[in-house]
Structure formats: structure tokens, C-alpha cells
Design a protein around this motif. Structure first.
Motif, PDB file in Angstrom:
ATOM      1  N   LEU A 178      32.123  42.737  35.102  1.00  0.00           N
ATOM      2  CA  LEU A 178      30.964  42.102  34.469  1.00  0.00           C
ATOM      3  C   LEU A 178      29.850  43.104  34.196  1.00  0.00           C
ATOM      4  N   SER A 179      29.635  44.027  35.139  1.00  0.00           N
ATOM      5  CA  SER A 179      28.606  45.051  34.954  1.00  0.00           C
ATOM      6  C   SER A 179      28.959  45.956  33.774  1.00  0.00           C
ATOM      7  N   ALA A 180      30.224  46.350  33.679  1.00  0.00           N
ATOM      8  CA  ALA A 180      30.657  47.206  32.574  1.00  0.00           C
ATOM      9  C   ALA A 180      30.534  46.476  31.238  1.00  0.00           C
ATOM     10  N   LEU A 181      30.915  45.203  31.209  1.00  0.00           N
ATOM     11  CA  LEU A 181      30.800  44.429  29.973  1.00  0.00           C
ATOM     12  C   LEU A 181      29.351  44.347  29.500  1.00  0.00           C
ATOM     13  N   LYS A 182      28.453  44.126  30.446  1.00  0.00           N
ATOM     14  CA  LYS A 182      27.024  44.054  30.108  1.00  0.00           C
ATOM     15  C   LYS A 182      26.554  45.372  29.502  1.00  0.00           C
ATOM     16  N   ALA A 183      27.000  46.478  30.094  1.00  0.00           N
ATOM     17  CA  ALA A 183      26.611  47.797  29.581  1.00  0.00           C
ATOM     18  C   ALA A 183      27.237  48.066  28.224  1.00  0.00           C
ATOM     19  N   ILE A 184      28.476  47.607  28.020  1.00  0.00           N
ATOM     20  CA  ILE A 184      29.147  47.783  26.727  1.00  0.00           C
ATOM     21  C   ILE A 184      28.407  46.995  25.651  1.00  0.00           C
ATOM     22  N   GLU A 185      28.083  45.735  25.974  1.00  0.00           N
ATOM     23  CA  GLU A 185      27.388  44.879  25.007  1.00  0.00           C
ATOM     24  C   GLU A 185      26.006  45.415  24.665  1.00  0.00           C
ATOM     25  N   ALA A 186      25.375  46.113  25.614  1.00  0.00           N
ATOM     26  CA  ALA A 186      24.048  46.687  25.372  1.00  0.00           C
ATOM     27  C   ALA A 186      24.114  48.042  24.684  1.00  0.00           C
ATOM     28  N   GLY A 187      25.320  48.529  24.420  1.00  0.00           N
ATOM     29  CA  GLY A 187      25.483  49.824  23.779  1.00  0.00           C
ATOM     30  C   GLY A 187      25.260  50.996  24.710  1.00  0.00           C
ATOM     31  N   GLU A 188      25.265  50.738  26.025  1.00  0.00           N
ATOM     32  CA  GLU A 188      25.011  51.799  27.006  1.00  0.00           C
ATOM     33  C   GLU A 188      26.294  52.444  27.525  1.00  0.00           C
ATOM     34  N   LEU A 189      27.444  51.810  27.268  1.00  0.00           N
ATOM     35  CA  LEU A 189      28.722  52.310  27.766  1.00  0.00           C
ATOM     36  C   LEU A 189      29.755  52.241  26.653  1.00  0.00           C
ATOM     37  N   LYS A 190      30.334  53.412  26.318  1.00  0.00           N
ATOM     38  CA  LYS A 190      31.339  53.473  25.257  1.00  0.00           C
ATOM     39  C   LYS A 190      32.724  53.412  25.888  1.00  0.00           C
ATOM     40  N   LEU A 191      33.220  52.197  26.027  1.00  0.00           N
ATOM     41  CA  LEU A 191      34.459  51.989  26.758  1.00  0.00           C
ATOM     42  C   LEU A 191      35.109  50.699  26.286  1.00  0.00           C
ATOM     43  N   GLN A 192      36.456  50.692  26.258  1.00  0.00           N
ATOM     44  CA  GLN A 192      37.213  49.477  25.978  1.00  0.00           C
ATOM     45  C   GLN A 192      37.735  48.913  27.304  1.00  0.00           C
ATOM     46  N   LEU A 193      37.317  47.723  27.673  1.00  0.00           N
ATOM     47  CA  LEU A 193      37.801  47.110  28.906  1.00  0.00           C
ATOM     48  C   LEU A 193      39.063  46.315  28.597  1.00  0.00           C
ATOM     49  N   GLY A 194      40.199  46.814  29.071  1.00  0.00           N
ATOM     50  CA  GLY A 194      41.477  46.166  28.778  1.00  0.00           C
ATOM     51  C   GLY A 194      41.756  44.952  29.627  1.00  0.00           C
ATOM     52  N   GLY A 195      41.282  44.968  30.881  1.00  0.00           N
ATOM     53  CA  GLY A 195      41.534  43.847  31.773  1.00  0.00           C
ATOM     54  C   GLY A 195      41.208  44.199  33.202  1.00  0.00           C
ATOM     55  N   VAL A 196      41.315  43.190  34.071  1.00  0.00           N
ATOM     56  CA  VAL A 196      41.066  43.338  35.498  1.00  0.00           C
ATOM     57  C   VAL A 196      42.259  42.762  36.242  1.00  0.00           C
ATOM     58  N   ALA A 197      42.793  43.497  37.211  1.00  0.00           N
ATOM     59  CA  ALA A 197      43.926  43.025  38.011  1.00  0.00           C
ATOM     60  C   ALA A 197      43.531  42.999  39.478  1.00  0.00           C
ATOM     61  N   LEU A 198      43.802  41.885  40.133  1.00  0.00           N
ATOM     62  CA  LEU A 198      43.376  41.647  41.514  1.00  0.00           C
ATOM     63  C   LEU A 198      44.600  41.562  42.417  1.00  0.00           C
ATOM     64  N   GLY A 199      44.890  42.648  43.122  1.00  0.00           N
ATOM     65  CA  GLY A 199      46.035  42.685  44.015  1.00  0.00           C
ATOM     66  C   GLY A 199      45.650  42.296  45.426  1.00  0.00           C
ATOM     67  N   ASP A 200      46.243  41.215  45.945  1.00  0.00           N
ATOM     68  CA  ASP A 200      45.952  40.736  47.311  1.00  0.00           C
ATOM     69  C   ASP A 200      44.455  40.885  47.589  1.00  0.00           C
ATOM     70  N   SER A 201      43.653  40.250  46.773  1.00  0.00           N
ATOM     71  CA  SER A 201      42.212  40.521  46.750  1.00  0.00           C
ATOM     72  C   SER A 201      41.394  39.460  47.485  1.00  0.00           C
ATOM     73  N   TRP A 202      40.362  39.926  48.176  1.00  0.00           N
ATOM     74  CA  TRP A 202      39.509  39.144  49.067  1.00  0.00           C
ATOM     75  C   TRP A 202      38.458  38.371  48.251  1.00  0.00           C
ATOM     76  N   ILE A 203      38.899  37.604  47.251  1.00  0.00           N
ATOM     77  CA  ILE A 203      37.983  36.929  46.327  1.00  0.00           C
ATOM     78  C   ILE A 203      37.268  35.755  46.989  1.00  0.00           C
ATOM     79  N   SER A 204      37.967  34.988  47.832  1.00  0.00           N
ATOM     80  CA  SER A 204      37.360  33.833  48.496  1.00  0.00           C
ATOM     81  C   SER A 204      37.689  33.857  49.978  1.00  0.00           C
ATOM     82  N   PRO A 205      36.850  34.513  50.786  1.00  0.00           N
ATOM     83  CA  PRO A 205      37.109  34.600  52.233  1.00  0.00           C
ATOM     84  C   PRO A 205      37.345  33.241  52.885  1.00  0.00           C
ATOM     85  N   GLU A 206      36.609  32.229  52.445  1.00  0.00           N
ATOM     86  CA  GLU A 206      36.777  30.893  53.024  1.00  0.00           C
ATOM     87  C   GLU A 206      38.209  30.400  52.874  1.00  0.00           C
ATOM     88  N   ASP A 207      38.755  30.509  51.667  1.00  0.00           N
ATOM     89  CA  ASP A 207      40.113  30.010  51.437  1.00  0.00           C
ATOM     90  C   ASP A 207      41.150  30.818  52.204  1.00  0.00           C
TER      91      ASP A 207
END
Length: 464
Positions: A178-207
């Protein structure tokens, strides 16, 4: 060992350059004489330095209609070193003994490893107060690093970047996305974001903590008494999170791990088929204590390091990183040792450790970013049961359709006699169930993992 290193072309003549100053911060870089590797430091804030290491794939295919990808690997912890663990123990070109890894993800993409947050691995701070305290702060530092690496390099700008994470790294990945996308949209970062992959990721500690007791009861590592004790503490964590008591929830998290360890006779939280002392990945790595020393000693610091006998073998990751690797890199400051500041990271982030990042996944999906979730069947700490639970909480408009679809079986190469996993996808959401793997999927199921990465990155080189 020196002979082996020379055999693998490990010690190339290095060069040192000073990148142009961007954002007022200094960026140093060095690399191999043939240009296949580059590494360096970016001062992402005054006196706060991130270390990065980029490998260029020898299998690169030049295809203007399908550009060769770059994969940014983010390790977990928080405080685990991607330059060390992810690189030499999981997906890099050489293993912990500096031997070629046949299953390296370099076959599908260029690989960028970063020791993040600052004070992790070779990254360092000159003032301990500069250690980050939240996932968002870590993402801001990483976005600054990406600006330094990509904005002045048209070659990198042509390659889509895929952020791939493991464990706690998943929280860093979605906030960075999300931070990179914001910077890309603002013209501050020259990058193509292809995707995000979450391997065994601690996204929801509660669950995840709510899944531990039932999962371990089902596989006979807990009895009814252990299940009741586990559920009591998991529900306490759930209540603390509902009340915004994140630090208190982190303390209860450690209490829960301790209760489960005792009740299960020390089950491995990364692979429920074995005891912790026999973890198929960590038992051969050495030095896990030194990387995770900031974690509670009742569980994650309890493992006896293989380096306790004083051996300098490259089976011992700290000795490898602070010996041959440091010698190769040449630019590590004398005052910095790999993992030397590792005890700073986790305590500083204790208030964010149990904070969920489901909303960030939803935001990425809503923006059309490809999001891949992959999970090892045998993992406990970031169990598939827990990942499925937080997936069900997404507000993404196409979730109902996604859930209604059947899965497709996965095999390794041309062998369709053994199911290696399953995959389900709809639009920009993908979920991989990897059988026979625990927390460290690339190590425990390398063949199907490599094929999965080729699919994630849309690598034009899809040969096995």
C-alpha cells in the motif's frame, strides 16, 4: 571451504560506487565483477541503514511483452534476516554450505533480499531510538529504499516487482504494498507492482491463536486438558485485541505458546509432525537464537543453537554471515555484525505484533493488485486453518464467488501420481494449499514451490 567457494564462483572481484544522493540520504553499493550481484546500504532515515542484496537470474528471458520479474523477499520475526535466512536457507542461489541450490527461485525471477526492519541482520541503527515500532514505519523505510534503487535505474523499472513474504513478513508485505502504491500514484516511485504473495503469513494473530488448540487436538498433540488450557488463553487474547490491548495480547501470546509447548511435549510450532528440537529446517541452520533473541525465551529462545560448541562450520548461519559472507561483501561497517542488533527489533514492535492486517489485504484486492496466499499443511504458528479463517473475513466483493469454486490439484513436474497441493483462484486472489510442508514451504516442498513462484511472477521461463 575456500575451494568450494571458488568452485561456485563465490568470490568475484567487487566494485564500490556511491549512488547519487536522493531524498538527502546516502546509498552505497558494491557488487560482483560480472554484474550478476549487487548489494549495498540505503540510509532510509538519518542514522538508520537498510542492507539489500540483488541477484540477477542467469535464466533471464528478454521478452518485451512479458518482462522478467524481480522478487522482493521479506523475512518474518519480526527481526529475521532475509539476507541470511531467506537467501541461504530457503530460496537463494547457494545454500548454507555455499553449494548450489537446484530449487533456487532465481530460476523464475531476479531476487532482492532486504534485512528489514532496521537493526535486522546487516541493517543497523546508530541510535537505538530509531528502531521502528510499527509495520507502517517499516513499510515507509522499505519504500524509501525502493525509491533509491528504482528511480534512477530504467532497467529495474521495466521489471515488475513481486513482494513475497514469509511469516511476520506478510504484515510488512501488505503495508509495503500500500505504501509503494501510494508513492507510485504520487509520482514519487518509478516501479511496477506485480503483486503481493503471503507465505504462511501472520496476517490475523487472533485467528491463528484460536486455531492452535483445535488443530493440535485433531493431530493428537494435545488432549482435552491441553485444548481447554489453550482455548482459555486464546479467548483471552481475542478479548485483549477487541479492547486494543496489543502489548498485553503479545504477553498472553507467549504464555499460550508456553502452555502448548508443555502440554504437547514441545511440539514444533513450525511443523506439527515433529518436536521442536527436530525441526527439519531450523535444526540444520544454527543460530536461530541469535536472530530471534528478542523473542520470549520460554519458547522461541529455548532452542539450543548448533553453534554452542564453538564450531565455525557454515552449518552455523551466524558464522557463515559474519565470516565468508562479510568478507565477500566488504562494505559492512566494522561496528556491525550480522544479527548483532537483533534483540532490539521485537521488543520495539511488541505493540504491533498482534495487530491484524486483514484490512490491508482488502485494500490491495480492491486496488486490483494480485494477492497470493500460500500455506504449508503442517504449520501451526500460521496454520492453514487460521489463514482460511481470516480469508473468510475479507470484505472483497468477489469473495463469495472465490469460496464457491473448486480447487485444482498440484503436482510436481510430469508426475501426477502424488498430489503436492491445491490451488484456487478468482480474478486477483489466489490461494495455494501446499501438502507435506510446514512453515518453511520453499524448503520442505521445493519443486511445487518453484512452479508456484513461476505462476505468481508470470515468469516467461516456465521450464522445470
Amino acid at each position: 571451504m575456500v575451494a568450494a567457494m571458488e568452485k561456485n564462483s563465490f568470490l568475484f572481484l567487487s566494485f564500490l560506487v556511491l549512488f547519487p544522493l536522493l531524498h538527502g540520504y546516502t546509498a552505497f553499493a558494491a557488487g560482483t565483477d560480472d554484474g550478476s550481484e549487487q548489494w549495498g546500504y540505503v540510509e532510509v532515515r538519518p542514522k538508520a541503514h537498510l542492507f539489500w542484496w540483488l541477484y540477477k537470474s542467469p535464466d533471464r528471458v528478454e521478452d518485451p511483452s512479458n518482462p522478467w520479474p524481480i522478487l522482493l523477499w521479506l523475512q518474518g520475526g519480526p527481526g529475521g534476516s532475509g539476507v541470511g535466512f531467506g537467501n541461504f536457507l530457503e530460496i537463494g542461489p547457494l545454500d548454507g554450505n555455499l553449494q548450489p541450490r537446484n530449487s533456487t527461485w532465481l530460476r523464475k525471477a531476479d531476487l532482492l533480499f532486504v534485512d528489514s526492519p532496521v537493526a535486522t541482520g546487516f541493517s543497523y541503527v546508530e541510535d537505538e531510538s530509531l528502531v521502528v515500532t510499527t509495520d507502517d514505519e517499516a513499510a515507509t523505510d522499505l519504500t524509501t529504499l525502493l525509491k533509491e534503487l528504482f528511480n534512477g535505474n530504467e532497467t529495474l523499472q521495466k521489471s515488475p516487482l513481486y513482494i513475497v513474504a514469509e511469516s511476520y513478513g506478510g504484515k510488512f508485505a501488505v503495508t509495503l504494498g500500500l505504501s509503494a502504491l501510494k508513492a507510485i500514484e504520487a509520482g514519487e516511485l518509478k516501479l511496477q507492482l506485480g503483486g503481493v504473495a503471503l507465505g504462511d503469513s501472520w496476517i490475523s494473530p487472533e485467528d491463528f491463536v484460536l486455531s492452535w488448540g483445535p488443530l493440535l487436538k485433531d493431530v493428537s498433540r494435545l488432549d482435552g486438558n491441553g485444548l481447554n488450557s489453550s482455548n482459555r488463553l486464546a479467548l483471552q487474547i481475542q478479548q485483549q485485541l477487541a479492547e486494543g490491548q496489543y502489548k498485553e495480547a503479545t504477553e498472553t501470546f507467549f504464555e499460550l505458546e508456553n502452555v502448548i509447548s508443555i502440554s504437547s511435549n514441545d511440539v514444533d510450532f513450525y511443523n506439527f509432525m515433529v518436536d521442536y528440537a527436530n525441526d527439519p529446517v531450523l535444526s540444520t541452520s544454527g543460530g536461530w537464537n541469535e536472530v530471534m533473541m528478542g523473542r520470549d525465551p520460554r519458547y522461541l529462545g529455548a532452542k539450543k543453537s548448533l553453534s554452542s560448541n564453538g564450531s565455525s562450520s557454515t552449518d552455523d548461519l551466524p558464522s557463515l554471515m559474519n565470516g565468508p559472507i562479510r568478507e565477500k561483501l566488504k562494505i559492512i561497517p566494522e561496528s556491525v555484525s550480522w544479527g548483532g542488533q537483533g534483540n532490539l527489533v521485537f521488543p520495539a514492535m511488541a505493540g504491533d505484533f498482534m495487530r491484524p492486517r486483514i484490512n490491508e489485504v482488502d485494500e490491495l484486492l480492491a486496488k486490483g493488485i494480485n494477492v497470493t496466499i500460500y500455506n504449508g499443511q503442517l504449520d501451526v504458528i500460521c496454520s492453514t486453518k487460521g489463514a482460511e479463517a481470516w480469508l473468510d473475513k475479507l470484505k472483497w466483493g468477489d469473495l463469495k464467488t472465490f469460496l464457491s469454486l473448486d480447487r485444482t490439484p498440484l503436482y510436481c513436474g510430469n508426475d501426477e501420481t502424488t498430489t503436492k497441493g491445491f490451488v484456487k483462484s478468482y480474478k486477483n486472489l489466489f490461494f495455494y494449499w501446499i501438502l507435506g510442508a510446514g512453515h518453511f514451504v520453499p524448503v520442505e516442498q521445493p519443486c511445487v514451490s518453484l512452479e508456484m513462484v513461476g505462476n505468481i511472477t508470470r515468469s516467461p521461463n516456465l521450464h522445470s
